[in-house]
Scaffold this motif. Structure first.
Motif, PDB file in Angstrom:
ATOM      1  N   LEU A  59     -80.213  86.313   4.393  1.00  0.00           N
ATOM      2  CA  LEU A  59     -79.748  85.546   5.546  1.00  0.00           C
ATOM      3  C   LEU A  59     -78.924  86.415   6.488  1.00  0.00           C
ATOM      4  O   LEU A  59     -79.050  86.322   7.713  1.00  0.00           O
ATOM      5  CB  LEU A  59     -78.932  84.331   5.100  1.00  0.00           C
ATOM      6  CG  LEU A  59     -79.728  83.196   4.465  1.00  0.00           C
ATOM      7  CD1 LEU A  59     -78.793  82.152   3.874  1.00  0.00           C
ATOM      8  CD2 LEU A  59     -80.675  82.566   5.464  1.00  0.00           C
ATOM      9  N   ALA A  60     -78.072  87.280   5.928  1.00  0.00           N
ATOM     10  CA  ALA A  60     -77.252  88.170   6.757  1.00  0.00           C
ATOM     11  C   ALA A  60     -78.144  89.140   7.536  1.00  0.00           C
ATOM     12  O   ALA A  60     -77.917  89.387   8.723  1.00  0.00           O
ATOM     13  CB  ALA A  60     -76.257  88.931   5.892  1.00  0.00           C
ATOM     14  N   ALA A  61     -79.174  89.678   6.872  1.00  0.00           N
ATOM     15  CA  ALA A  61     -80.094  90.591   7.558  1.00  0.00           C
ATOM     16  C   ALA A  61     -80.864  89.864   8.653  1.00  0.00           C
ATOM     17  O   ALA A  61     -81.045  90.394   9.756  1.00  0.00           O
ATOM     18  CB  ALA A  61     -81.066  91.216   6.550  1.00  0.00           C
ATOM     19  N   ASN A  62     -81.293  88.643   8.377  1.00  0.00           N
ATOM     20  CA  ASN A  62     -81.998  87.851   9.396  1.00  0.00           C
ATOM     21  C   ASN A  62     -81.084  87.552  10.578  1.00  0.00           C
ATOM     22  O   ASN A  62     -81.524  87.583  11.728  1.00  0.00           O
ATOM     23  CB  ASN A  62     -82.531  86.550   8.806  1.00  0.00           C
ATOM     24  CG  ASN A  62     -83.720  86.769   7.909  1.00  0.00           C
ATOM     25  OD1 ASN A  62     -84.375  87.813   7.963  1.00  0.00           O
ATOM     26  ND2 ASN A  62     -84.001  85.804   7.052  1.00  0.00           N
ATOM     27  N   GLN A  63     -79.822  87.280  10.297  1.00  0.00           N
ATOM     28  CA  GLN A  63     -78.859  87.002  11.371  1.00  0.00           C
ATOM     29  C   GLN A  63     -78.673  88.230  12.253  1.00  0.00           C
ATOM     30  O   GLN A  63     -78.606  88.123  13.475  1.00  0.00           O
ATOM     31  CB  GLN A  63     -77.517  86.554  10.782  1.00  0.00           C
ATOM     32  CG  GLN A  63     -76.489  86.205  11.823  1.00  0.00           C
ATOM     33  CD  GLN A  63     -76.895  85.021  12.685  1.00  0.00           C
ATOM     34  OE1 GLN A  63     -77.550  84.104  12.210  1.00  0.00           O
ATOM     35  NE2 GLN A  63     -76.522  85.031  13.937  1.00  0.00           N
ATOM     36  N   GLN A  64     -78.608  89.413  11.635  1.00  0.00           N
ATOM     37  CA  GLN A  64     -78.478  90.649  12.412  1.00  0.00           C
ATOM     38  C   GLN A  64     -79.713  90.872  13.273  1.00  0.00           C
ATOM     39  O   GLN A  64     -79.602  91.258  14.439  1.00  0.00           O
ATOM     40  CB  GLN A  64     -78.273  91.847  11.486  1.00  0.00           C
ATOM     41  CG  GLN A  64     -76.892  91.941  10.926  1.00  0.00           C
ATOM     42  CD  GLN A  64     -76.735  93.161  10.033  1.00  0.00           C
ATOM     43  OE1 GLN A  64     -77.674  93.594   9.369  1.00  0.00           O
ATOM     44  NE2 GLN A  64     -75.534  93.707  10.006  1.00  0.00           N
TER      45      GLN A  64
END
Length: 122
Positions: A59-64
């Motif tokens: 999720l953090a990578a997708n947000q970035q």
């Protein structure tokens, strides 16, 4: 914290609430605790915590990526607006040049129009 979920009379696995999951992930990610320590402190299995950590990191990578795409989109929108302004200016100059060539304009053309006409008639 968590409530056991029962299937067919046997204890299948635990279903943890969102706060328990978040607390366990925070202990690893923010506090730097080991997975085994955080799992023990929160009363969850290490396997579950590893799964939640993987989802959190995805999720953090997708947000970035989303944030980066949003910045790229904003930059492209600015470039499109600048190109549209240039096209409008070019069309205005072309329209004025055509009127000048046909004798529809009595006044002296602006300098950029003179340069345009030199290129057009060369």
């Amino acid at each position: 914290m968590h409530a056991p979920r029962v299937r067919g009379g046997s204890l299948a696995h635990y279903k943890y609430d969102a706060e328990t999951k978040a607390r366990a992930v925070r202990r690893v990610v923010r506090d730097g605790r080991s997975v085994s320590d955080a799992a023990r402190e929160c009363g969850v299995s290490e396997g579950s915590l590893f799964f939640w950590l993987r989802r959190y990191r995805q999720l953090a990578a997708n947000q970035q990526r989303l944030s980066s795409l949003s910045r790229d989109l904003h930059e492209l929108e600015e470039r499109v607006r600048a190109a549209e302004r240039q096209l409008q200016l070019r069309d205005l100059h072309a329209s004025n040049a055509e009127r000048l060539l046909h004798g529809d304009v009595d006044e002296a053309p602006p300098r950029s129009l003179v340069a345009y006409l030199r290129l057009k008639t060369a």
